[in-house]
Design an enzyme around this catalytic site. Sequence first.
Site, PDB file in Angstrom:
ATOM      1  N   ASN A   9      29.041  49.581  38.748  1.00 46.96           N
ATOM      2  CA  ASN A   9      28.970  48.223  38.210  1.00 46.96           C
ATOM      3  C   ASN A   9      27.757  47.541  38.823  1.00 46.96           C
ATOM      4  OD1 ASN A   9      29.354  45.563  37.472  1.00 46.96           O
ATOM      5  ND2 ASN A   9      31.164  45.241  38.769  1.00 46.96           N
ATOM      6  N   LYS A  11      26.610  44.673  38.127  1.00 50.94           N
ATOM      7  CA  LYS A  11      26.766  43.206  38.182  1.00 50.94           C
ATOM      8  C   LYS A  11      25.494  42.534  37.639  1.00 50.94           C
ATOM      9  CE  LYS A  11      29.825  43.867  42.071  1.00 50.94           C
ATOM     10  NZ  LYS A  11      30.547  43.261  43.177  1.00 50.94           N
ATOM     11  N   HIS A  92      37.374  41.832  36.187  1.00 50.53           N
ATOM     12  CA  HIS A  92      36.818  41.969  37.544  1.00 50.53           C
ATOM     13  C   HIS A  92      37.153  40.692  38.323  1.00 50.53           C
ATOM     14  CE1 HIS A  92      34.019  42.338  40.844  1.00 50.53           C
ATOM     15  NE2 HIS A  92      33.936  43.618  40.550  1.00 50.53           N
ATOM     16  N   GLU A  94      35.509  38.972  40.269  1.00 52.83           N
ATOM     17  CA  GLU A  94      34.475  37.932  40.246  1.00 52.83           C
ATOM     18  C   GLU A  94      34.613  37.072  39.000  1.00 52.83           C
ATOM     19  OE1 GLU A  94      31.116  40.507  40.927  1.00 52.83           O
ATOM     20  OE2 GLU A  94      31.800  40.790  42.991  1.00 52.83           O
ATOM     21  N   GLU A 162      41.031  47.152  42.989  1.00 52.33           N
ATOM     22  CA  GLU A 162      39.950  46.593  43.791  1.00 52.33           C
ATOM     23  C   GLU A 162      40.484  45.451  44.661  1.00 52.33           C
ATOM     24  OE1 GLU A 162      35.909  47.625  42.037  1.00 52.33           O
ATOM     25  OE2 GLU A 162      36.463  45.689  41.221  1.00 52.33           O
ATOM     26  N   GLY A 168      32.334  44.279  48.342  1.00 56.14           N
ATOM     27  CA  GLY A 168      31.067  43.829  48.928  1.00 56.14           C
ATOM     28  C   GLY A 168      31.154  43.454  50.400  1.00 56.14           C
ATOM     29  N   SER A 207      33.735  48.548  48.407  1.00 54.21           N
ATOM     30  CA  SER A 207      32.950  49.113  49.505  1.00 54.21           C
ATOM     31  C   SER A 207      32.994  50.635  49.578  1.00 54.21           C
ATOM     32  CB  SER A 207      33.373  48.487  50.848  1.00 54.21           C
ATOM     33  OG  SER A 207      33.088  47.103  50.838  1.00 54.21           O
TER      34      SER A 207
HETATM   35  C1  PEP Z   1      32.883  45.865  42.598  1.00 54.09           C
HETATM   36  O1  PEP Z   1      32.404  44.739  42.563  1.00 54.09           O
HETATM   37  O2  PEP Z   1      33.490  46.309  41.612  1.00 54.09           O
HETATM   38  C2  PEP Z   1      32.742  46.627  43.824  1.00 54.09           C
HETATM   39  C3  PEP Z   1      33.589  47.590  44.042  1.00 54.09           C
HETATM   40  O3  PEP Z   1      31.734  46.238  44.658  1.00 54.09           O
HETATM   41  P1  PEP Z   1      31.296  46.975  46.042  1.00 54.09           P
HETATM   42  O4  PEP Z   1      31.317  48.461  45.782  1.00 54.09           O
HETATM   43  O5  PEP Z   1      29.926  46.455  46.310  1.00 54.09           O
HETATM   44  O6  PEP Z   1      32.302  46.597  47.065  1.00 54.09           O
END
Ligand code: PEP
Length: 247
Positions: A9, A11, A92, A94, A162, A168, A207
């Site tokens: 992703n 973003k 997601h 976000e 997630e 992040g 992460s």
């Molecule tokens: C995400 O935003 O879907 C995600 C998993 O981000 P990150 O891998 O940067 O934690």
Amino acid sequence: MRRKLAAGNWKMNGLKASLSEIEALIAAHPGPDCDVLICPPTTLISAAAALARGRIAIGGQNCHPRLSGAYTGGISAQMLKDAGASHVILGHSERRADRYESDEVVHAKATTAISEGLVAIICVGETERERDRGATLDVISSQLKGSLPLNASGAYLVIAYEPIWAIGSGRTPTLEQIAEVHDFMRAEMVKRLGDDGDEIRLLYGGSVKPSNAADIFAVPNVDGALVGGASLLASDFGAIVAALEAA
Ligand code: PEP
């Protein structure tokens, strides 16, 4: 038999020059032993799909619940498909947090996406406060109930667990915590869809990096990963793909 999936992703990152990362990823993994998906920003979907020529999949990061109409700035599932996308990430955290997307909205978007032939990747996950008060499985259960569309099937639905506090942040749940949630989600899917629930791929996201991917992929019922930051560079994402191929 579920085919593993490594999904990236991007973003709101990526300009035309970033397509070279997709080129490098394909060059390093010409015939991957798992599904590989990159979800770039909408502006790059067409070019990414033309470059990928089906060797890896390209997806969107969101779509509108309606197919067309007076929705300024909206992107429909039909438009994503037309641009060459085969998947779309929905719900997601976000977007749930910043755009106030409710389970109901995610449900409507996923229904439309699947009916247009896109694979919907629906994200669920708890906040740190919810985990601390022991509410993780309740939160996941309620997000699954509210977000999953009636036309869900093993072929057209992927669920990404997630934990919001892991996105992040460089922090990840323990392998036992990941296993607990994935086992729970598997049981919920089988309850809902019978044998087809066993075909739904369950991704872990938050992460994931080259250094922790192999351990996470060894957890039962983890069928791959949804990767944010580490999907931006072909070298990092390629190492995660390699770990998944080896799992
Ligand atoms: C995400 O935003 O879907 C995600 C998993 O981000 P990150 O891998 O940067 O934690």
